[in-house]
Write a protein that holds these residues in place. Structure first.
Motif, PDB file in Angstrom:
ATOM      1  N   ARG A 174       0.760  -1.160   0.085  1.00 57.68           N
ATOM      2  CA  ARG A 174       0.006   0.078  -0.070  1.00 57.68           C
ATOM      3  C   ARG A 174       0.985   1.260  -0.243  1.00 57.68           C
ATOM      4  O   ARG A 174       1.416   1.678   0.917  1.00 57.68           O
ATOM      5  CB  ARG A 174      -0.988   0.044   1.153  1.00 57.68           C
ATOM      6  CG  ARG A 174      -2.028  -1.147   1.202  1.00 57.68           C
ATOM      7  CD  ARG A 174      -2.837  -1.151   2.630  1.00 57.68           C
ATOM      8  NE  ARG A 174      -3.682  -0.113   2.665  1.00 57.68           N
ATOM      9  CZ  ARG A 174      -4.726  -0.134   2.149  1.00 57.68           C
ATOM     10  NH1 ARG A 174      -5.086  -1.163   1.676  1.00 57.68           N
ATOM     11  NH2 ARG A 174      -5.684   0.786   2.234  1.00 57.68           N
ATOM     12  N   VAL A 175       0.935   1.944  -1.156  1.00 59.16           N
ATOM     13  CA  VAL A 175       1.773   3.120  -1.106  1.00 59.16           C
ATOM     14  C   VAL A 175       1.238   4.010  -2.268  1.00 59.16           C
ATOM     15  O   VAL A 175       0.330   3.512  -2.865  1.00 59.16           O
ATOM     16  CB  VAL A 175       3.265   2.569  -1.785  1.00 59.16           C
ATOM     17  CG1 VAL A 175       4.058   1.764  -0.948  1.00 59.16           C
ATOM     18  CG2 VAL A 175       3.075   1.816  -3.262  1.00 59.16           C
ATOM     19  N   PRO A 176       1.585   5.312  -2.404  1.00 54.85           N
ATOM     20  CA  PRO A 176       1.169   6.120  -3.362  1.00 54.85           C
ATOM     21  C   PRO A 176       1.266   5.731  -4.832  1.00 54.85           C
ATOM     22  O   PRO A 176       2.151   4.951  -4.821  1.00 54.85           O
ATOM     23  CB  PRO A 176       2.011   7.260  -3.018  1.00 54.85           C
ATOM     24  CG  PRO A 176       2.407   7.454  -1.681  1.00 54.85           C
ATOM     25  CD  PRO A 176       2.631   5.977  -1.378  1.00 54.85           C
ATOM     26  N   ALA A 223       5.599  -6.033  -5.336  1.00 53.91           N
ATOM     27  CA  ALA A 223       4.491  -6.759  -4.979  1.00 53.91           C
ATOM     28  C   ALA A 223       4.503  -8.145  -5.705  1.00 53.91           C
ATOM     29  O   ALA A 223       4.092  -9.228  -4.879  1.00 53.91           O
ATOM     30  CB  ALA A 223       3.196  -6.016  -5.167  1.00 53.91           C
ATOM     31  N   THR A 224       4.943  -8.284  -6.699  1.00 52.05           N
ATOM     32  CA  THR A 224       4.775  -9.471  -7.573  1.00 52.05           C
ATOM     33  C   THR A 224       5.950 -10.367  -7.098  1.00 52.05           C
ATOM     34  O   THR A 224       5.691 -11.598  -6.864  1.00 52.05           O
ATOM     35  CB  THR A 224       5.091  -9.225  -9.042  1.00 52.05           C
ATOM     36  OG1 THR A 224       3.978  -8.567  -9.580  1.00 52.05           O
ATOM     37  CG2 THR A 224       5.353 -10.274  -9.939  1.00 52.05           C
ATOM     38  N   THR A 225       6.996  -9.920  -6.775  1.00 52.72           N
ATOM     39  CA  THR A 225       8.034 -10.621  -5.946  1.00 52.72           C
ATOM     40  C   THR A 225       7.770 -11.075  -4.847  1.00 52.72           C
ATOM     41  O   THR A 225       8.155 -12.259  -4.366  1.00 52.72           O
ATOM     42  CB  THR A 225       9.416  -9.615  -6.030  1.00 52.72           C
ATOM     43  OG1 THR A 225       9.872  -9.226  -7.395  1.00 52.72           O
ATOM     44  CG2 THR A 225      10.667 -10.407  -5.282  1.00 52.72           C
ATOM     45  N   PRO A 228      -0.905  -8.130  -3.146  1.00 52.73           N
ATOM     46  CA  PRO A 228      -1.475  -7.215  -4.216  1.00 52.73           C
ATOM     47  C   PRO A 228      -0.780  -5.790  -3.907  1.00 52.73           C
ATOM     48  O   PRO A 228      -0.252  -5.540  -2.966  1.00 52.73           O
ATOM     49  CB  PRO A 228      -2.968  -7.129  -3.863  1.00 52.73           C
ATOM     50  CG  PRO A 228      -3.160  -7.497  -2.266  1.00 52.73           C
ATOM     51  CD  PRO A 228      -2.004  -8.514  -1.986  1.00 52.73           C
ATOM     52  N   TYR A 229      -0.817  -5.238  -5.155  1.00 52.41           N
ATOM     53  CA  TYR A 229      -0.293  -3.795  -5.228  1.00 52.41           C
ATOM     54  C   TYR A 229      -1.391  -2.924  -5.005  1.00 52.41           C
ATOM     55  O   TYR A 229      -2.442  -3.023  -6.054  1.00 52.41           O
ATOM     56  CB  TYR A 229       0.343  -3.490  -6.421  1.00 52.41           C
ATOM     57  CG  TYR A 229       0.558  -2.239  -6.931  1.00 52.41           C
ATOM     58  CD1 TYR A 229       1.427  -1.192  -6.088  1.00 52.41           C
ATOM     59  CD2 TYR A 229       0.078  -1.684  -7.993  1.00 52.41           C
ATOM     60  CE1 TYR A 229       1.612   0.107  -6.283  1.00 52.41           C
ATOM     61  CE2 TYR A 229       0.184  -0.121  -8.323  1.00 52.41           C
ATOM     62  CZ  TYR A 229       0.976   0.511  -7.474  1.00 52.41           C
ATOM     63  OH  TYR A 229       1.353   1.849  -8.109  1.00 52.41           O
ATOM     64  N   LEU A 230      -1.616  -2.204  -3.986  1.00 48.21           N
ATOM     65  CA  LEU A 230      -2.967  -1.302  -3.771  1.00 48.21           C
ATOM     66  C   LEU A 230      -2.277   0.327  -3.474  1.00 48.21           C
ATOM     67  O   LEU A 230      -1.968   0.455  -2.560  1.00 48.21           O
ATOM     68  CB  LEU A 230      -3.376  -1.985  -2.412  1.00 48.21           C
ATOM     69  CG  LEU A 230      -3.775  -3.115  -2.281  1.00 48.21           C
ATOM     70  CD1 LEU A 230      -4.108  -3.620  -0.856  1.00 48.21           C
ATOM     71  CD2 LEU A 230      -4.918  -3.496  -3.292  1.00 48.21           C
TER      72      LEU A 230
END
Length: 302
Positions: free
Chosen positions: A163-165, A211-213, A223-225
């Motif tokens: 969870r990042v910008p 996130a994939t790594t 997940p990339y959120l």
């Protein structure tokens, strides 16, 4: 016999640099600067000449830099008057007869014009001051520290996701030890006079890539959120982090997505003579794991 001095001897980068120097350079050639020399007692016990000095105290710097040929100027802490401190350090170095100053700056993309709160403006000022000083210089633009990657993506990404910008910019963070090895190379080798380098780890990644790594390492989707910058900033405040620190951290994490750290070179590998640790290797070996990776033998990865 030429003398090498490393400032910030009790800080992360300075201490790593002196420890690596001790592996190849006689201790009698080494000096370290510290506001509190007693905190570097272990280095002093190995023969490093620990000298008291403070970036804010010009006279202490002139005294500490006496007899020094090459000086590694580790940048001052954010949230302080870095312009004044760095100006005093460079001026003191010139007055003391230092021949070569190596400055640890922070990577930036001048074309994008993104201001990393607390460092960009003072880095630009320091680099201009150093170039105009008449001293031989080397500028090392440091990347994000791989050792601190959990501070960017959180320690609970396996639970909450990354969870990042938002942003698809990349970074190639490097270990402090690898960056310290780059410092050692410039301090001990010729050929780096009046040059600037952009230092990176061996592999660039966006937050989506990370996130994939982590998904591969964890054996489950991570997940990339992307979240709004204001929400990310608020998450720091909810942890009790002071406003000015939260602003600083948010700007750095958001800057990655915006492309502030996307410039990727092999400068560090050329300096140190080996492949710097990649973010994948570091995450696989060090990132906090909630559940073991799934393997054919159902044995946690080591």
């Amino acid at each position: 016999m030429s003398k090498l001095l490393v400032t910030g001897a009790t800080g992360n980068l300075g201490r790593h640099t002196l420890q690596l120097l001790l592996e190849t350079v006689p201790a009698e050639r080494l000096a370290g600067l510290s506001r509190s020399p007693e905190r570097a007692a272990d280095l002093a016990a190995q023969g490093v000449d620990i000298r008291q000095g403070d970036y804010s105290d010009f006279d202490s710097l002139v005294k500490a830099f006496a007899g020094v040929d090459k000086l590694l100027l580790v940048s001052a802490q954010a949230f302080t008057d870095r312009n004044t401190q760095h100006y005093k350090a460079i001026t003191a170095a010139r007055q003391a007869g230092v021949k070569h100053v190596i400055y640890t700056s922070i990577q930036r993309d001048d074309e994008l014009g993104i201001n990393q709160v607390g460092v960009t403006e003072s880095d630009v000022f320091t680099e201009k001051t150093l170039r105009a000083s008449g001293l031989t210089y080397t500028i090392l633009h440091n990347p994000m520290y791989l050792d601190q990657i959990a501070g960017y993506i959180g320690t609970d990404a396996y639970e909450t996701g990354v969870r990042v910008p938002p942003g698809e910019g990349t970074m190639a963070p490097a270990l402090l030890r690898d960056l310290a090895a780059g410092n050692v190379a410039v301090l001990t080798q010729d050929g780096h006079e009046n040059k600037s380098y952009t230092l990176n780890g061996s592999e660039a990644a966006s937050y989506r890539d990370i996130a994939t790594t982590l998904s591969t390492i964890h054996g489950k989707p991570v997940p990339y959120l992307p979240v709004p910058v204001a929400e990310f900033h608020e998450s720091y405040l909810q942890k009790g982090i002071p406003e000015h620190v939260a602003e600083f951290l948010t700007a750095w994490v958001a800057g990655v997505g915006l492309g502030s750290f996307s410039k990727n070179t092999d400068d560090l590998e050329k300096l140190i003579g080996y492949r710097p640790t990649s973010y994948r290797e570091f995450l696989e070996q060090n990132y906090p794991s909630i559940a073991p990776r799934t393997t054919n033998e159902s044995v946690p990865s080591t």
